[in-house]
Design a protein around this motif. Structure first.
Motif, PDB file in Angstrom:
ATOM      1  N   PHE A   1       0.795  -1.224   0.000  1.00 20.39           N
ATOM      2  CA  PHE A   1       0.000   0.000   0.000  1.00 20.39           C
ATOM      3  C   PHE A   1       0.834   1.282   0.000  1.00 20.39           C
ATOM      4  CE2 PHE A   1      -2.853  -3.198   1.909  1.00 20.39           C
ATOM      5  CZ  PHE A   1      -3.861  -3.157   0.969  1.00 20.39           C
ATOM      6  N   GLY A   2       2.158   1.152  -0.020  1.00 18.61           N
ATOM      7  CA  GLY A   2       3.032   2.318  -0.062  1.00 18.61           C
ATOM      8  C   GLY A   2       2.911   3.189   1.176  1.00 18.61           C
ATOM      9  N   LYS A   3       2.704   2.564   2.317  1.00 18.04           N
ATOM     10  CA  LYS A   3       2.535   3.300   3.578  1.00 18.04           C
ATOM     11  C   LYS A   3       3.836   3.281   4.371  1.00 18.04           C
ATOM     12  CE  LYS A   3      -1.912   3.905   3.005  1.00 18.04           C
ATOM     13  NZ  LYS A   3      -2.501   5.198   2.775  1.00 18.04           N
ATOM     14  N   ASN A   4       4.016   4.322   5.181  1.00 18.23           N
ATOM     15  CA  ASN A   4       5.165   4.343   6.076  1.00 18.23           C
ATOM     16  C   ASN A   4       4.732   3.863   7.466  1.00 18.23           C
ATOM     17  OD1 ASN A   4       4.037   6.570   7.509  1.00 18.23           O
ATOM     18  ND2 ASN A   4       5.042   8.026   6.140  1.00 18.23           N
ATOM     19  N   ASN A   5       5.664   3.806   8.382  1.00 23.88           N
ATOM     20  CA  ASN A   5       5.391   3.302   9.723  1.00 23.88           C
ATOM     21  C   ASN A   5       4.319   4.129  10.443  1.00 23.88           C
ATOM     22  OD1 ASN A   5       6.249   1.459  11.991  1.00 23.88           O
ATOM     23  ND2 ASN A   5       6.586   3.451  12.944  1.00 23.88           N
ATOM     24  N   ARG A   6       4.381   5.438  10.291  1.00 21.18           N
ATOM     25  CA  ARG A   6       3.407   6.317  10.963  1.00 21.18           C
ATOM     26  C   ARG A   6       1.998   6.063  10.439  1.00 21.18           C
ATOM     27  NH1 ARG A   6       0.962  10.405   9.346  1.00 21.18           N
ATOM     28  NH2 ARG A   6       2.337  10.828   7.591  1.00 21.18           N
ATOM     29  N   GLU A   7       1.857   5.948   9.123  1.00 16.40           N
ATOM     30  CA  GLU A   7       0.545   5.707   8.524  1.00 16.40           C
ATOM     31  C   GLU A   7      -0.017   4.342   8.924  1.00 16.40           C
ATOM     32  OE1 GLU A   7       1.012   8.269   4.404  1.00 16.40           O
ATOM     33  OE2 GLU A   7       2.061   6.353   4.591  1.00 16.40           O
ATOM     34  N   LEU A   8       0.848   3.345   8.948  1.00 14.01           N
ATOM     35  CA  LEU A   8       0.407   2.021   9.368  1.00 14.01           C
ATOM     36  C   LEU A   8      -0.007   2.038  10.833  1.00 14.01           C
ATOM     37  CD1 LEU A   8      -0.125  -0.976   9.035  1.00 14.01           C
ATOM     38  CD2 LEU A   8       2.321  -1.371   9.420  1.00 14.01           C
TER      39      LEU A   8
END
Length: 97
Positions: free
Chosen positions: A37-44
């Motif tokens: 999903f192209g997410k970073n740690n903060r978004e996850l």
């Protein structure tokens, strides 16, 4: 048929005191989710309703805490995967398998 000794009657996850290794399951699912999903740690972390620090720490296993089951289940659901538990092995697979 060869008779098993008392310690070999059951698979490793069916032995008293054994526990399912949630940390490596989470680590792998986290990586798969972030890549897909192209997410970073903060978004996850926001998606999982935990802090970014907890998300990183649970993935690394540095504090020996195990991720809550709801976190693993959210990742499995969002990735359309399922966790297969057997007495001697645990694996993640696509739901359509």
């Amino acid at each position: 048929k060869k008779k098993k000794s008392k310690n070999n009657d059951f698979g490793k996850y069916a032995m008293k005191g054994s526990d399912i290794p949630r940390q490596p399951i989470f680590r792998d699912l986290r990586s798969t989710y972030m890549e897909k999903f192209g997410k970073n740690n903060r978004e996850l972390a926001e998606y999982l309703d935990i802090s970014p620090q907890s998300c990183s720490t649970l993935a690394s296993g540095s504090d020996k805490r195990q991720p809550a089951w709801y976190i693993i289940m959210r990742l499995l659901e969002s990735l359309d995967l399922e966790l297969v538990l057997q007495s001697d092995k645990i694996h993640v697979r696509s739901k359509d398998t």
